[in-house]
Write an enzyme that holds these catalytic residues in place. Sequence first.
Site, short mmCIF file in Angstrom:
data_model
loop_
_atom_site.label_atom_id
_atom_site.label_comp_id
_atom_site.label_asym_id
_atom_site.label_seq_id
_atom_site.Cartn_x
_atom_site.Cartn_y
_atom_site.Cartn_z
CE LYS A 14 5.50 22.88 35.04
NZ LYS A 14 5.57 21.68 35.02
NE ARG A 89 10.77 22.07 31.41
CZ ARG A 89 9.68 22.28 31.19
NH1 ARG A 89 9.15 23.61 31.05
NH2 ARG A 89 8.88 21.38 30.96
NE ARG A 123 0.29 17.05 28.93
CZ ARG A 123 1.13 17.72 29.54
NH1 ARG A 123 0.95 18.60 30.38
NH2 ARG A 123 2.48 17.49 29.48
NE ARG A 153 2.96 18.87 25.44
CZ ARG A 153 3.69 19.49 26.39
NH1 ARG A 153 2.75 20.22 27.31
NH2 ARG A 153 5.12 19.37 26.88
NE ARG A 164 7.82 16.44 28.44
CZ ARG A 164 6.47 16.38 28.60
NH1 ARG A 164 5.70 15.69 28.04
NH2 ARG A 164 6.00 17.73 28.93
P1 AMP Z 1 6.17 22.14 28.81
O1 AMP Z 1 5.07 22.61 28.04
O2 AMP Z 1 6.35 23.28 29.84
O3 AMP Z 1 6.18 20.71 29.33
O4 AMP Z 1 7.50 22.24 27.80
C1 AMP Z 1 7.52 21.53 26.75
C2 AMP Z 1 9.12 21.28 26.45
O5 AMP Z 1 9.47 22.58 25.92
C3 AMP Z 1 10.09 20.85 27.38
O6 AMP Z 1 9.96 19.51 27.45
C4 AMP Z 1 11.34 21.33 26.81
O7 AMP Z 1 11.85 20.73 25.51
C5 AMP Z 1 10.71 23.09 26.36
N1 AMP Z 1 10.85 23.76 27.40
C6 AMP Z 1 10.00 24.51 27.89
N2 AMP Z 1 10.22 25.41 28.87
C7 AMP Z 1 11.66 24.93 28.72
C8 AMP Z 1 12.64 25.75 29.58
N3 AMP Z 1 12.59 26.95 30.42
N4 AMP Z 1 14.00 25.40 29.48
C9 AMP Z 1 14.31 24.45 28.33
N5 AMP Z 1 13.33 23.99 27.71
C10 AMP Z 1 11.85 24.27 27.80
#
Ligand code: AMP
Length: 206
Positions: A14, A89, A123, A153, A164
């Site tokens: 994404k 989400r 990644r 990360r 996740r």
């Molecule tokens: P991402 O970079 O989008 O994979 O986000 C990394 C982490 O941030 C996720 O695993 C969640 O812990 C948190 N996170 C990001 N976006 C959201 C969201 N919309 N709602 C809840 N947690 C989020």
Amino acid sequence: MKNIILLGAPGAGKGTQAALIHEEFDIPHISTGDILRRNIKEGTPLGVKAKSFIDAGELVPDEVVIGLVEQRLQEEDCKNGYILDGFPRTIPQAESLDKVARIDIALNIDVPFDVIMERMSGRRMCACGETYHVSTLGGATTCKKCGGELYIREDDKPETVANRLKVYEAQTQPLIDYYRKQGKLKDVNAVGAIDEIFENVKKALQ
Ligand code: AMP
């Protein structure tokens, strides 16, 4: 331009596609994950609150991220469209968003789970927000854009990745039906080279 949501499992790509949409159409790329990571790095109260959830591969509580996004969407640069990457989400997040925004299209970045595992394990990130995969780095350990040192990360560790994906299935996947029912969902086949996938994205956005 349109108000776009990117749906898809963690590691589906994404962020990569959102960055390309941003470049092509000049609309802001709003990644809740990036915003939260920046806050963690800067040690803000929001970052302190979010860190334990993120490190465990859990979602940050809805009210925290909803407030954050609502504020961001009020900024001037969102007037002509935007890309939301990683938000909503959960169903409550989507319902809150529907109260304050008019979403035109939800792209479902669709990748089988085995490909996801391969992508996430390779990644590499830069603090500037760029993302790479080891297969395209040719051994390089620094960012092509800013020269920063690349890192893995914390939540890309295998045990966290598994959690996740579980959280994704339970809480985020239902959004596919949510947006399909609204007639806004477009599936994008996201297996293949980045530029081929971007062609599929552009077709879906037409
Ligand atoms: P991402 O970079 O989008 O994979 O986000 C990394 C982490 O941030 C996720 O695993 C969640 O812990 C948190 N996170 C990001 N976006 C959201 C969201 N919309 N709602 C809840 N947690 C989020």
